[in-house]
Design an enzyme around this catalytic site. Structure first.
Site, mmCIF file in Angstrom:
data_model
loop_
_atom_site.group_PDB
_atom_site.id
_atom_site.type_symbol
_atom_site.label_atom_id
_atom_site.label_comp_id
_atom_site.label_asym_id
_atom_site.label_seq_id
_atom_site.Cartn_x
_atom_site.Cartn_y
_atom_site.Cartn_z
ATOM 1 C CE1 TYR A 138 -41.324 -2.345 -26.164
ATOM 2 C CE2 TYR A 138 -39.750 -3.423 -27.610
ATOM 3 C CZ TYR A 138 -41.018 -2.957 -27.364
ATOM 4 O OH TYR A 138 -41.990 -3.109 -28.322
ATOM 5 C CE LYS A 189 -55.685 1.040 -19.215
ATOM 6 N NZ LYS A 189 -57.016 1.540 -19.547
ATOM 7 C CG ASP A 222 -58.049 2.623 -22.787
ATOM 8 O OD1 ASP A 222 -57.575 3.757 -22.586
ATOM 9 O OD2 ASP A 222 -58.768 2.033 -21.950
ATOM 10 C CG ASP A 246 -43.981 -2.101 -31.106
ATOM 11 O OD1 ASP A 246 -43.524 -1.892 -32.242
ATOM 12 O OD2 ASP A 246 -44.378 -3.215 -30.723
ATOM 13 C CG ASP A 250 -47.243 -2.198 -36.304
ATOM 14 O OD1 ASP A 250 -46.171 -1.550 -36.414
ATOM 15 O OD2 ASP A 250 -47.320 -3.416 -36.567
HETATM 16 C C1 IPM Z 1 -40.346 -2.304 -34.005
HETATM 17 C C2 IPM Z 1 -40.404 -3.784 -33.694
HETATM 18 C C3 IPM Z 1 -39.509 -4.148 -32.522
HETATM 19 C C4 IPM Z 1 -40.028 -3.400 -31.308
HETATM 20 C C5 IPM Z 1 -39.435 -5.658 -32.263
HETATM 21 C C6 IPM Z 1 -38.818 -6.380 -33.438
HETATM 22 C C7 IPM Z 1 -38.697 -5.997 -31.018
HETATM 23 O O1 IPM Z 1 -41.724 -4.187 -33.507
HETATM 24 O O2 IPM Z 1 -39.241 -1.776 -34.208
HETATM 25 O O3 IPM Z 1 -41.406 -1.679 -34.113
HETATM 26 O O4 IPM Z 1 -40.953 -3.860 -30.625
HETATM 27 O O5 IPM Z 1 -39.499 -2.326 -31.027
HETATM 28 MN MN MN Z 2 -43.181 -2.697 -34.065
#
Ligand code: IPM
Ligand code: MN
Ligand code: NAD
Length: 358
Positions: A138, A189, A222, A246, A250
């Site tokens: 990042y 990893k 993984d 990140d 999700d």
């Molecule tokens: C998050 C988002 C951000 C990230 C994006 C929008 C850059 O996916 O906050 O989870 O990757 O950190």
């Molecule tokens: Mn995200």
């Protein structure tokens, strides 16, 4: 107690819709509990950028840092700004600029029916993910060469410092210790990224030796994805780098009932008096924007995390309790099995919170 100033940034897409509900909750709690908070509404996001080119002015950033206790942000990202310049300036401007190195993301299911795994329920999904938030891929080191030609190259460097790796691992162990959790799992990893992630593995081994009561475990990321789906109950605390954090949160949101249920905090875990940033895990979900369909619960749960961080004890539990009641009564949006719109689902929870605090 001195008044705590909270900057409010709705942002893009569904961001302003869910933050509107978060603000209504904050205003209700302020009135019922006499909270010494002041809300500072900021007009920042894609609309503002497209109007006058403003992304994240230094004066605003400095004022947030010097005067605010917290920032509450909806989401950033708008198809009209394809390079997401404004989003990076604002979001990374705060995460990096305020050195908010711990992105703390609870993966906790609030009711059985939200857990999509066969034979599993809410008791199986209860972990805290510590995502490193200031390094990794990042940082924006890299570039493109010979763009648009058959020989083009795209590079993003993965930056990992001893200080950055150690402090997020320490934050995870400290949280485990404070919260009576016995297992901390680090995911990397290091089998492929032999330089950068060997640093993670070695640092993890060193730090874990300082916490004898806590069982350390190393898994490759993984395999972590596999195990989170096969048996999420085996995890209490997960610590990992920026990109993997990140992605796995999700995945974690999927175990919680979707992105409409996932809250997060961005903290400087070592110095908690610094300004902190609170945001739902979800993005701006452009296809849902303007339709009153977005789930506001992630945003309300995020308000809970914010209030606890500011020292207003017990209110996070009240909000969460009434969200559980809403889910049990199917008084919620479609993504979590109800039929209400954003405003109505939020109003249901707010009214219950209001009567609980009468
Ligand atoms: C998050 C988002 C951000 C990230 C994006 C929008 C850059 O996916 O906050 O989870 O990757 O950190
Ligand atoms: Mn995200
Ligand atoms: P997203 O999180 O916006 O949406 C992913 C999926 O989850 C979609 O199906 C969406 O409909 C659903 N979803 C998300 N929030 C929901 C809610 N509250 N209620 C119901 N369903 C919900 O991710 P994306 O589509 O990959 O990204 C859209 C934009 O948001 C992009 O510009 C991306 O960069 C940005 N983004 C911003 C942040 C942030 O500001 N922190 C986080 C993630 C993505």
């Amino acid at each position: 107690m001195s008044t705590k100033k909270i900057a409010i940034i709705g942002g893009d897409g569904i961001g302003p819709e869910v933050i509107r509900e978060a603000v209504l909750m904050l205003e209700l709690l302020r009135e019922r509990k006499n909270l010494a908070i002041e809300l500072w509404h900021l007009d920042l996001g894609a609309d503002r950028f497209l109007r006058d080119g403003t992304t994240f002015p230094k004066e605003i950033s400095d004022t947030i840092q010097s005067e605010c206790a917290a920032v509450l942000l909806g989401a950033m990202g708008d198809p009209r700004v394809p390079d997401l310049r404004h989003a990076r300036d604002i979001l990374f401007g705060m995460r990096f600029g305020y050195d908010l190195y711990a992105n703390v993301r609870p993966v906790r299911a609030l009711c059985d029916r939200l857990v999509p795994l066969k034979g599993r329920g809410a008791k199986d999904v209860d972990m805290m993910v510590f995502r490193e938030n200031t390094e990794g891929v990042y940082v924006g080191f890299g570039g493109q060469f010979k763009k648009g030609t058959p020989d083009e190259i795209g590079i993003n460097e993965d930056v990992n410092t001893r200080k950055g790796v150690e402090r997020i691992i320490v934050a995870a162990f400290e949280w485990a210790k404070t919260n009576g959790k016995k297992r901390v799992c680090m995911a990397d990893k290091s089998n492929a990224m032999t330089y950068a992630h060997e640093l993670w593995l070695r640092t993890f081994r060193e730090v874990s030796a300082r916490y004898p009561g806590i069982e350390p475990r190393h898994v490759y990321v993984d395999a972590l994805c596999l195990f989170m789906v096969q048996d999420p109950a085996q995890f209490d605390v997960i610590v990992t780098n920026n990109l993997f954090g990140d992605i796995v949160t999700d995945l974690g949101a999927g175990l919680q009932g979707g992105l409409g249920m996932a809250a997060s905090a961005n903290l400087h875990a070592g110095e908690r008096s610094r300004v902190a940033l609170f945001e739902p895990v979800h993005g701006s979900a452009p296809p849902l924007a303007g339709k009153d369909v977005a789930n506001p619960f992630a945003s309300l749960l995020t308000v809970g995390m914010l209030l606890t961080h500011l020292g207003f004890e017990g209110l996070e539990q009240v909000i969460e309790r009434e969200i559980v009641a809403a889910l049990d009564a199917s008084q919620c949006t479609k993504d979590v099995g109800g039929e209400l719109g954003t405003r109505a689902a939020s109003a249901w929870v707010r009214e219950r919170v209001a009567s609980e605090l009468r």
